[in-house]
Design an enzyme around this catalytic site. Sequence first.
Site, PDB file in Angstrom:
ATOM      1  N   TYR A 143       0.823  -1.213   0.000  1.00  0.00           N
ATOM      2  CA  TYR A 143       0.000   0.000   0.000  1.00  0.00           C
ATOM      3  C   TYR A 143       0.862   1.271   0.000  1.00  0.00           C
ATOM      4  O   TYR A 143       0.406   2.335  -0.419  1.00  0.00           O
ATOM      5  CB  TYR A 143      -0.935   0.040   1.226  1.00  0.00           C
ATOM      6  CG  TYR A 143      -2.046  -0.994   1.188  1.00  0.00           C
ATOM      7  CD1 TYR A 143      -2.271  -1.766   0.053  1.00  0.00           C
ATOM      8  CD2 TYR A 143      -2.871  -1.197   2.271  1.00  0.00           C
ATOM      9  CE1 TYR A 143      -3.271  -2.713   0.016  1.00  0.00           C
ATOM     10  CE2 TYR A 143      -3.887  -2.143   2.247  1.00  0.00           C
ATOM     11  CZ  TYR A 143      -4.070  -2.904   1.109  1.00  0.00           C
ATOM     12  OH  TYR A 143      -5.073  -3.846   1.084  1.00  0.00           O
ATOM     13  N   LYS A 189       3.569 -15.124   1.950  1.00  0.00           N
ATOM     14  CA  LYS A 189       3.521 -15.807   0.645  1.00  0.00           C
ATOM     15  C   LYS A 189       4.974 -16.050   0.236  1.00  0.00           C
ATOM     16  O   LYS A 189       5.445 -15.628  -0.829  1.00  0.00           O
ATOM     17  CB  LYS A 189       2.760 -14.901  -0.348  1.00  0.00           C
ATOM     18  CG  LYS A 189       2.452 -15.530  -1.683  1.00  0.00           C
ATOM     19  CD  LYS A 189       1.393 -16.615  -1.617  1.00  0.00           C
ATOM     20  CE  LYS A 189       1.231 -17.260  -2.988  1.00  0.00           C
ATOM     21  NZ  LYS A 189       0.485 -18.526  -2.931  1.00  0.00           N
ATOM     22  N   ASP A 221      -2.842 -17.895   0.974  1.00  0.00           N
ATOM     23  CA  ASP A 221      -3.969 -18.532   0.277  1.00  0.00           C
ATOM     24  C   ASP A 221      -4.537 -19.663   1.132  1.00  0.00           C
ATOM     25  O   ASP A 221      -5.755 -19.820   1.260  1.00  0.00           O
ATOM     26  CB  ASP A 221      -3.566 -19.017  -1.126  1.00  0.00           C
ATOM     27  CG  ASP A 221      -2.180 -19.637  -1.186  1.00  0.00           C
ATOM     28  OD1 ASP A 221      -1.442 -19.576  -0.173  1.00  0.00           O
ATOM     29  OD2 ASP A 221      -1.813 -20.197  -2.240  1.00  0.00           O
ATOM     30  N   ASP A 245      -5.359  -6.979   5.750  1.00  0.00           N
ATOM     31  CA  ASP A 245      -6.567  -6.251   5.361  1.00  0.00           C
ATOM     32  C   ASP A 245      -7.656  -7.260   4.996  1.00  0.00           C
ATOM     33  O   ASP A 245      -8.804  -7.195   5.462  1.00  0.00           O
ATOM     34  CB  ASP A 245      -6.225  -5.362   4.155  1.00  0.00           C
ATOM     35  CG  ASP A 245      -7.316  -4.357   3.834  1.00  0.00           C
ATOM     36  OD1 ASP A 245      -8.320  -4.330   4.557  1.00  0.00           O
ATOM     37  OD2 ASP A 245      -7.169  -3.622   2.843  1.00  0.00           O
ATOM     38  N   ASP A 249     -10.890  -8.879   7.703  1.00  0.00           N
ATOM     39  CA  ASP A 249     -12.307  -8.752   7.345  1.00  0.00           C
ATOM     40  C   ASP A 249     -12.956 -10.121   7.229  1.00  0.00           C
ATOM     41  O   ASP A 249     -14.110 -10.311   7.615  1.00  0.00           O
ATOM     42  CB  ASP A 249     -12.470  -8.001   6.014  1.00  0.00           C
ATOM     43  CG  ASP A 249     -12.578  -6.502   6.233  1.00  0.00           C
ATOM     44  OD1 ASP A 249     -12.135  -6.026   7.303  1.00  0.00           O
ATOM     45  OD2 ASP A 249     -13.089  -5.805   5.337  1.00  0.00           O
TER      46      ASP A 249
END
Length: 353
Positions: A143, A189, A221, A245, A249
Amino acid sequence: MSYNVAVLAGDHIGPEVMAEAIKVLDAVASAEGFSLNYSKALIGGAAIDATGGPLPQETLELCRESGAVFLGSVGGPEWDHLPPEKRPEVGGLLATRKALELYANLRPVKLYPQLASGCPLKERTDGKTVDILTVRELTGGVYFGEPKALSDEEGLDTMVYRAHEVDRILEAGFAAAKNRSGRVCSVDKANVLRSSMLWRQRAEAMGKAHPEVELSHMYVDNAAMQLILDPSQFDVIVTGNLFGDILSDESAALAGSLGMLPSASLGSSVHLFEPSGGSAPDIAGKGVANPLAQILSGAMMLEHSFGEVNAAKRIYDAVEKAIADGLRTGDIAGPGEDTVGTVAMGDAVAERL
Ligand code: NAD
């Protein structure tokens, strides 16, 4: 002992749920023998209406001088026509997080057994506890990495993590795990991304330095899948900005309502505590908002900013008791269950401290 708190109630349900959280905080403070000094300041839409901007300088100065920042929520349709940097969310909330350099976002998700019917995965969670703390890195990763560019032919973002950024978020995760069941799952990852390879190396080193914490690693994943298949396997998940992020959620959906979800954002000096949900303009002014996310955020403040671990635990336990005793605001009530309003729920928690 006395602690200074900057109180930024914000917009719509913000002030309604803030009043209940302060009621509970004051009750636990007097029972535990400390006091909280609140200084109120404007943020978001309320600040725009009064001063023309979403984050007045006095508000930011008060935050910097305080022991902790206790925030309600900001925003609403009244201010949606403004350009992004003048809106409550970007110009108020995000600007505050940036100015205070809050780098670690702690989002606990707890599924209370009595509320399991509201969990979309109830068949998988039956009889098991879901109690997950996601520790998300907030100021680095893709980001914020440079360079960034966008043309008609190419969109470019840069995913970069530096060792000190990884270490401080891992430290936040390990510290949190020591007050819980002592297990950390570091999500990355590292089979593909260089930034994740560094992340994993730092996590392994941190794990060796803290043998009392049980460290595991999971690819993002697989973590996304495991949260659905068997959420009860997780205790603390520590991960980068982008992965956190998404996963925070995803795990939040397990709790059934936004009204149950507190959060903490830790910085190098002052920390900020707020509910995960927004200002809920659809129910504002009706006295029906669930104050528990704000009350639990207050408990996190006592724990993380002031070290008042006993007082925090009394609040966590009182919330659990209120739920076990059948108190429900509309958002967490099952079909046919009686509901109480915001003030009655705040009273119920305060009485059970
Ligand atoms: P929201 O989180 O405010 O509401 C989503 C749904 O959840 C609504 O139906 C609402 O009634 C319900 N809800 C949320 N908190 C609740 C509570 N405590 N008790 C009972 N029900 C609750 O999201 P939205 O409607 O998309 O956004 C409303 C405004 O809030 C927007 O201006 C948005 O930008 C802003 N927002 C602010 C924050 C923040 O301050 N941290 C976060 C998200 C959204």
